[in-house]
Design a protein around this motif. Structure first.
Motif, PDB file in Angstrom:
ATOM      1  N   TRP A  86      14.434 -18.624   7.269  1.00  0.00           N
ATOM      2  CA  TRP A  86      15.316 -18.412   6.132  1.00  0.00           C
ATOM      3  C   TRP A  86      16.729 -18.761   6.570  1.00  0.00           C
ATOM      4  O   TRP A  86      17.125 -18.439   7.706  1.00  0.00           O
ATOM      5  N   THR A  87      17.461 -19.453   5.723  1.00  0.00           N
ATOM      6  CA  THR A  87      18.877 -19.690   5.973  1.00  0.00           C
ATOM      7  C   THR A  87      19.649 -19.291   4.726  1.00  0.00           C
ATOM      8  O   THR A  87      19.104 -19.296   3.612  1.00  0.00           O
ATOM      9  N   ARG A  88      20.888 -18.941   4.947  1.00  0.00           N
ATOM     10  CA  ARG A  88      21.748 -18.526   3.836  1.00  0.00           C
ATOM     11  C   ARG A  88      21.769 -19.595   2.748  1.00  0.00           C
ATOM     12  O   ARG A  88      21.761 -19.296   1.561  1.00  0.00           O
ATOM     13  N   THR A  89      21.759 -20.842   3.139  1.00  0.00           N
ATOM     14  CA  THR A  89      21.831 -21.936   2.171  1.00  0.00           C
ATOM     15  C   THR A  89      20.450 -22.373   1.682  1.00  0.00           C
ATOM     16  O   THR A  89      20.352 -23.259   0.860  1.00  0.00           O
ATOM     17  N   ASN A  90      19.384 -21.740   2.237  1.00  0.00           N
ATOM     18  CA  ASN A  90      18.008 -22.080   1.864  1.00  0.00           C
ATOM     19  C   ASN A  90      17.693 -23.561   2.046  1.00  0.00           C
ATOM     20  O   ASN A  90      16.927 -24.145   1.306  1.00  0.00           O
TER      21      ASN A  90
ATOM     22  N   PRO B   4      23.052 -12.850   9.119  1.00  0.00           N
ATOM     23  CA  PRO B   4      23.402 -13.356   7.785  1.00  0.00           C
ATOM     24  C   PRO B   4      23.200 -14.850   7.549  1.00  0.00           C
ATOM     25  O   PRO B   4      23.163 -15.264   6.389  1.00  0.00           O
ATOM     26  N   ASP B   5      23.069 -15.629   8.590  1.00  0.00           N
ATOM     27  CA  ASP B   5      22.982 -17.076   8.394  1.00  0.00           C
ATOM     28  C   ASP B   5      21.591 -17.658   8.555  1.00  0.00           C
ATOM     29  O   ASP B   5      21.263 -18.672   7.945  1.00  0.00           O
ATOM     30  N   GLU B   6      20.763 -17.016   9.401  1.00  0.00           N
ATOM     31  CA  GLU B   6      19.447 -17.581   9.701  1.00  0.00           C
ATOM     32  C   GLU B   6      18.528 -16.482  10.231  1.00  0.00           C
ATOM     33  O   GLU B   6      18.954 -15.635  11.013  1.00  0.00           O
TER      34      GLU B   6
ATOM     35  N   GLU C 261      10.712 -14.374  -1.106  1.00  0.00           N
ATOM     36  CA  GLU C 261      12.026 -13.914  -0.664  1.00  0.00           C
ATOM     37  C   GLU C 261      12.869 -15.032  -0.056  1.00  0.00           C
ATOM     38  O   GLU C 261      13.932 -14.775   0.496  1.00  0.00           O
TER      39      GLU C 261
ATOM     40  N   ARG D  62      19.094  -9.194   6.679  1.00  0.00           N
ATOM     41  CA  ARG D  62      20.015 -10.283   6.332  1.00  0.00           C
ATOM     42  C   ARG D  62      21.467  -9.914   6.644  1.00  0.00           C
ATOM     43  O   ARG D  62      22.278 -10.799   6.926  1.00  0.00           O
ATOM     44  N   ARG D  63      21.797  -8.639   6.607  1.00  0.00           N
ATOM     45  CA  ARG D  63      23.148  -8.231   7.006  1.00  0.00           C
ATOM     46  C   ARG D  63      23.319  -8.319   8.518  1.00  0.00           C
ATOM     47  O   ARG D  63      24.418  -8.567   9.008  1.00  0.00           O
TER      48      ARG D  63
END
Length: 158
Positions: free
Chosen positions: A147-151, A104-106, A125, A100-101
């Protein structure tokens, strides 16, 4: 216990990485360890790296505890494989945090449908199921996740 250190893989570690990959894959119960499988994984590593993989390992004082293969241009978490002796110690969560680092967005990933333990973990997760499609090489049915940062979900990526 101190968690292993995540670092870029070195080309002189390909044999140990292939062994770790095989051990993790075999632990799913979807395949059996064999010289043929190990040789296939050994051959696949340099091909995948040439095709865009950025390869990392979890290093436990010189032992490969896990491998992580990311294809950064396509935001794909391609492989996250933890050696059985290190499973259940939050190493997968550490590797996912590292991923994720990097992205970080997707993040996109594919998981074998029969590997229920893995896809259920990804869902816990925050990954959202997008579709199923067969892998043309392995013929396994693959579950595609995002996965996105904003889910939040949006259109499926091609």
């Amino acid at each position: 216990m101190t968690l292993p250190t995540i670092r870029p893989a070195r080309s002189d570690e390909h044999d140990a990485i292939a062994r770790a990959w095989m051990a993790s894959w075999v632990s799913t119960g979807l395949s059996q360890a064999s010289d043929s499988l190990l040789n296939d994984l050994r051959a696949r590593l340099p091909r995948e790296i040439a095709g865009g993989w950025t390869l990392f390992v979890a290093d436990d004082r010189g032992s490969i505890a896990a491998m992580l293969a990311l294809h950064l241009p396509s935001l794909l978490l391609d492989q996250l494989m933890v050696v059985p002796a290190y499973q259940g110690m939050s190493l997968g969560r550490q590797l996912l945090g590292f991923t994720r680092r990097q992205m970080p967005d997707e993040i996109w990933l594919k998981c074998v449908r029969e590997n229920e333990k893995a896809w259920r973990w990804y869902e816990r997760e925050g990954f959202v199921f997008e579709k199923e499609a067969p892998n043309p090489v392995t013929r396994f049915m693959m579950k595609h996740y995002r996965w996105t940062r904003t889910n939040r979900t949006s259109e499926t990526k091609p």
